[in-house]
Design a protein around this motif. Structure first.
Motif, PDB file in Angstrom:
ATOM      1  N   ASN A  20       0.924  -1.269  -0.176  1.00 57.76           N
ATOM      2  CA  ASN A  20       0.056   0.096  -0.151  1.00 57.76           C
ATOM      3  C   ASN A  20       0.915   1.249  -0.047  1.00 57.76           C
ATOM      4  O   ASN A  20       1.946   1.107   0.026  1.00 57.76           O
ATOM      5  CB  ASN A  20      -1.090   0.034   1.231  1.00 57.76           C
ATOM      6  N   GLU A  21       0.185   2.435  -0.206  1.00 56.91           N
ATOM      7  CA  GLU A  21       1.001   3.661  -0.212  1.00 56.91           C
ATOM      8  C   GLU A  21       1.762   3.911   0.905  1.00 56.91           C
ATOM      9  O   GLU A  21       2.855   4.394   0.881  1.00 56.91           O
ATOM     10  CB  GLU A  21      -0.025   4.737  -0.533  1.00 56.91           C
ATOM     11  N   ASN A  22       1.216   3.454   1.962  1.00 60.34           N
ATOM     12  CA  ASN A  22       2.007   3.693   3.383  1.00 60.34           C
ATOM     13  C   ASN A  22       3.278   3.131   3.479  1.00 60.34           C
ATOM     14  O   ASN A  22       4.344   3.543   3.782  1.00 60.34           O
ATOM     15  CB  ASN A  22       1.368   3.455   4.485  1.00 60.34           C
ATOM     16  N   ASP A  23       3.344   1.492   3.030  1.00 62.41           N
ATOM     17  CA  ASP A  23       4.427   0.788   2.741  1.00 62.41           C
ATOM     18  C   ASP A  23       5.442   1.330   1.896  1.00 62.41           C
ATOM     19  O   ASP A  23       6.585   1.492   2.270  1.00 62.41           O
ATOM     20  CB  ASP A  23       3.990  -0.419   2.373  1.00 62.41           C
ATOM     21  N   ARG A  30      13.229   6.192   4.009  1.00 62.92           N
ATOM     22  CA  ARG A  30      14.290   5.856   5.231  1.00 62.92           C
ATOM     23  C   ARG A  30      15.768   6.266   4.326  1.00 62.92           C
ATOM     24  O   ARG A  30      15.936   6.691   3.341  1.00 62.92           O
ATOM     25  CB  ARG A  30      14.532   4.350   5.095  1.00 62.92           C
ATOM     26  N   ASP A  31      16.782   6.416   5.275  1.00 59.02           N
ATOM     27  CA  ASP A  31      18.089   7.063   4.733  1.00 59.02           C
ATOM     28  C   ASP A  31      18.659   6.061   3.744  1.00 59.02           C
ATOM     29  O   ASP A  31      18.524   5.004   3.892  1.00 59.02           O
ATOM     30  CB  ASP A  31      19.252   7.188   5.931  1.00 59.02           C
ATOM     31  N   GLY A  32      19.201   6.571   2.719  1.00 54.25           N
ATOM     32  CA  GLY A  32      20.058   5.845   1.632  1.00 54.25           C
ATOM     33  C   GLY A  32      19.201   5.801   0.278  1.00 54.25           C
ATOM     34  O   GLY A  32      18.094   6.125   0.306  1.00 54.25           O
ATOM     35  N   ALA A  33      19.463   4.671  -0.382  1.00 59.11           N
ATOM     36  CA  ALA A  33      18.988   4.546  -1.692  1.00 59.11           C
ATOM     37  C   ALA A  33      18.217   3.248  -1.473  1.00 59.11           C
ATOM     38  O   ALA A  33      18.634   2.270  -0.805  1.00 59.11           O
ATOM     39  CB  ALA A  33      20.175   4.225  -2.830  1.00 59.11           C
ATOM     40  N   HIS A  34      16.988   3.263  -2.393  1.00 59.99           N
ATOM     41  CA  HIS A  34      16.120   2.056  -2.361  1.00 59.99           C
ATOM     42  C   HIS A  34      15.709   1.666  -3.613  1.00 59.99           C
ATOM     43  O   HIS A  34      15.554   2.532  -4.732  1.00 59.99           O
ATOM     44  CB  HIS A  34      14.801   2.513  -1.440  1.00 59.99           C
ATOM     45  N   VAL A  35      15.631   0.509  -3.762  1.00 58.13           N
ATOM     46  CA  VAL A  35      15.023  -0.094  -5.208  1.00 58.13           C
ATOM     47  C   VAL A  35      13.813  -0.769  -4.844  1.00 58.13           C
ATOM     48  O   VAL A  35      13.655  -1.777  -3.923  1.00 58.13           O
ATOM     49  CB  VAL A  35      16.065  -1.145  -5.906  1.00 58.13           C
ATOM     50  N   ILE A  36      12.804  -0.573  -5.644  1.00 60.76           N
ATOM     51  CA  ILE A  36      11.346  -1.195  -5.621  1.00 60.76           C
ATOM     52  C   ILE A  36      11.684  -2.288  -6.905  1.00 60.76           C
ATOM     53  O   ILE A  36      11.444  -1.685  -7.923  1.00 60.76           O
ATOM     54  CB  ILE A  36      10.306  -0.411  -5.485  1.00 60.76           C
ATOM     55  N   GLU A  76       1.420  -2.103  -7.667  1.00 61.09           N
ATOM     56  CA  GLU A  76       2.225  -2.056  -8.924  1.00 61.09           C
ATOM     57  C   GLU A  76       1.719  -1.023  -9.985  1.00 61.09           C
ATOM     58  O   GLU A  76       2.787  -0.280 -10.518  1.00 61.09           O
ATOM     59  CB  GLU A  76       2.295  -3.511  -9.497  1.00 61.09           C
ATOM     60  N   THR A  77       0.643  -1.314 -10.513  1.00 64.09           N
ATOM     61  CA  THR A  77       0.221  -0.523 -11.553  1.00 64.09           C
ATOM     62  C   THR A  77       0.512   1.152 -11.275  1.00 64.09           C
ATOM     63  O   THR A  77       1.020   1.967 -11.998  1.00 64.09           O
ATOM     64  CB  THR A  77      -1.212  -0.505 -12.101  1.00 64.09           C
ATOM     65  N   LYS A  78       0.103   1.647  -9.897  1.00 66.03           N
ATOM     66  CA  LYS A  78       0.171   2.953  -9.679  1.00 66.03           C
ATOM     67  C   LYS A  78       1.483   3.447  -9.504  1.00 66.03           C
ATOM     68  O   LYS A  78       1.644   4.515  -9.950  1.00 66.03           O
ATOM     69  CB  LYS A  78      -0.651   3.088  -8.244  1.00 66.03           C
ATOM     70  N   LEU A  79       2.352   2.424  -8.949  1.00 65.79           N
ATOM     71  CA  LEU A  79       3.817   2.864  -8.976  1.00 65.79           C
ATOM     72  C   LEU A  79       4.533   3.119 -10.393  1.00 65.79           C
ATOM     73  O   LEU A  79       4.998   4.233 -10.633  1.00 65.79           O
ATOM     74  CB  LEU A  79       4.454   1.976  -8.139  1.00 65.79           C
ATOM     75  N   ARG A  80       4.041   2.118 -11.364  1.00 62.31           N
ATOM     76  CA  ARG A  80       4.627   2.256 -12.614  1.00 62.31           C
ATOM     77  C   ARG A  80       4.191   3.670 -13.314  1.00 62.31           C
ATOM     78  O   ARG A  80       5.037   4.231 -13.865  1.00 62.31           O
ATOM     79  CB  ARG A  80       4.279   1.134 -13.425  1.00 62.31           C
ATOM     80  N   GLU A  81       2.845   3.823 -13.219  1.00 60.36           N
ATOM     81  CA  GLU A  81       2.220   4.929 -13.898  1.00 60.36           C
ATOM     82  C   GLU A  81       2.834   6.099 -13.173  1.00 60.36           C
ATOM     83  O   GLU A  81       2.977   7.197 -13.915  1.00 60.36           O
ATOM     84  CB  GLU A  81       0.814   4.860 -13.928  1.00 60.36           C
ATOM     85  N   GLY A  82       2.951   6.348 -11.938  1.00 57.68           N
ATOM     86  CA  GLY A  82       3.443   7.424 -11.236  1.00 57.68           C
ATOM     87  C   GLY A  82       4.880   7.755 -11.573  1.00 57.68           C
ATOM     88  O   GLY A  82       4.768   9.108 -11.499  1.00 57.68           O
ATOM     89  N   VAL A  83       5.609   6.931 -11.949  1.00 56.05           N
ATOM     90  CA  VAL A  83       7.035   7.445 -12.412  1.00 56.05           C
ATOM     91  C   VAL A  83       7.133   7.178 -13.832  1.00 56.05           C
ATOM     92  O   VAL A  83       8.415   7.316 -14.011  1.00 56.05           O
ATOM     93  CB  VAL A  83       8.080   6.525 -11.514  1.00 56.05           C
ATOM     94  N   LYS A  84       6.100   6.801 -14.542  1.00 54.29           N
ATOM     95  CA  LYS A  84       6.307   6.700 -15.953  1.00 54.29           C
ATOM     96  C   LYS A  84       7.386   5.590 -16.460  1.00 54.29           C
ATOM     97  O   LYS A  84       7.960   5.769 -17.352  1.00 54.29           O
ATOM     98  CB  LYS A  84       6.669   8.084 -16.610  1.00 54.29           C
TER      99      LYS A  84
END
Length: 127
Positions: A20-23, A30-36, A76-84
């Motif tokens: 979800n959006e909160n997750d 968080r500090d640092g770099a992150h990959v989803i 998944e879809t919202k994330l992909r569409e949000g960042v193009k």
């Protein structure tokens, strides 16, 4: 997530599933770099399993310069569409709560290393 190689990321490596959006917010702020990792449909896209194997190797090669999570189906879809970054599988890079860049589809190892090196050195845009 029904593919065993995706399940391995959360069970063996302990990566969180972002449902979800909160997750997503908690993980990326968080500090640092992150990959989803955006797996897409593993049954239809054979590259998904490849990226599920490659990403842990990339994380090791970059010696902890980023942490990883797996996007749940619901976001998944919202994330992909949000960042193009629409193609899957994809890796979305964040720092300081902001999207930095993405890598879609399977790439050669050298291309992954070059792109991730570049992404990790990119400045984050001011909010």
């Amino acid at each position: 997530m029904t593919h065993p190689l995706i399940d391995r990321l959360t069970t063996e490596f302990g990566w969180p599933v972002l449902d979800n959006e909160n997750d997503i917010t908690e993980f990326t702020r968080r500090d640092g770099a992150h990959v989803i990792f955006i797996p897409g449909d593993a049954a239809r896209n054979l590259e998904t399993a490849d990226v599920a194997v490659i990403l842990p190797e990339l994380k090791m090669a970059f010696q902890g310069k980023f942490d990883c999570a797996v996007a749940g189906d619901a976001v998944e879809t919202k994330l992909r569409e949000g960042v193009k970054v629409l193609k899957t599988p994809s890796l979305l890079f964040y720092r300081d709560g902001q999207f930095v860049s993405g890598i879609a589809k399977v790439r050669d190892w050298d291309e992954y290393v070059a792109r991730i090196t570049q992404i990790l050195s990119m400045p984050v845009a001011a909010e």
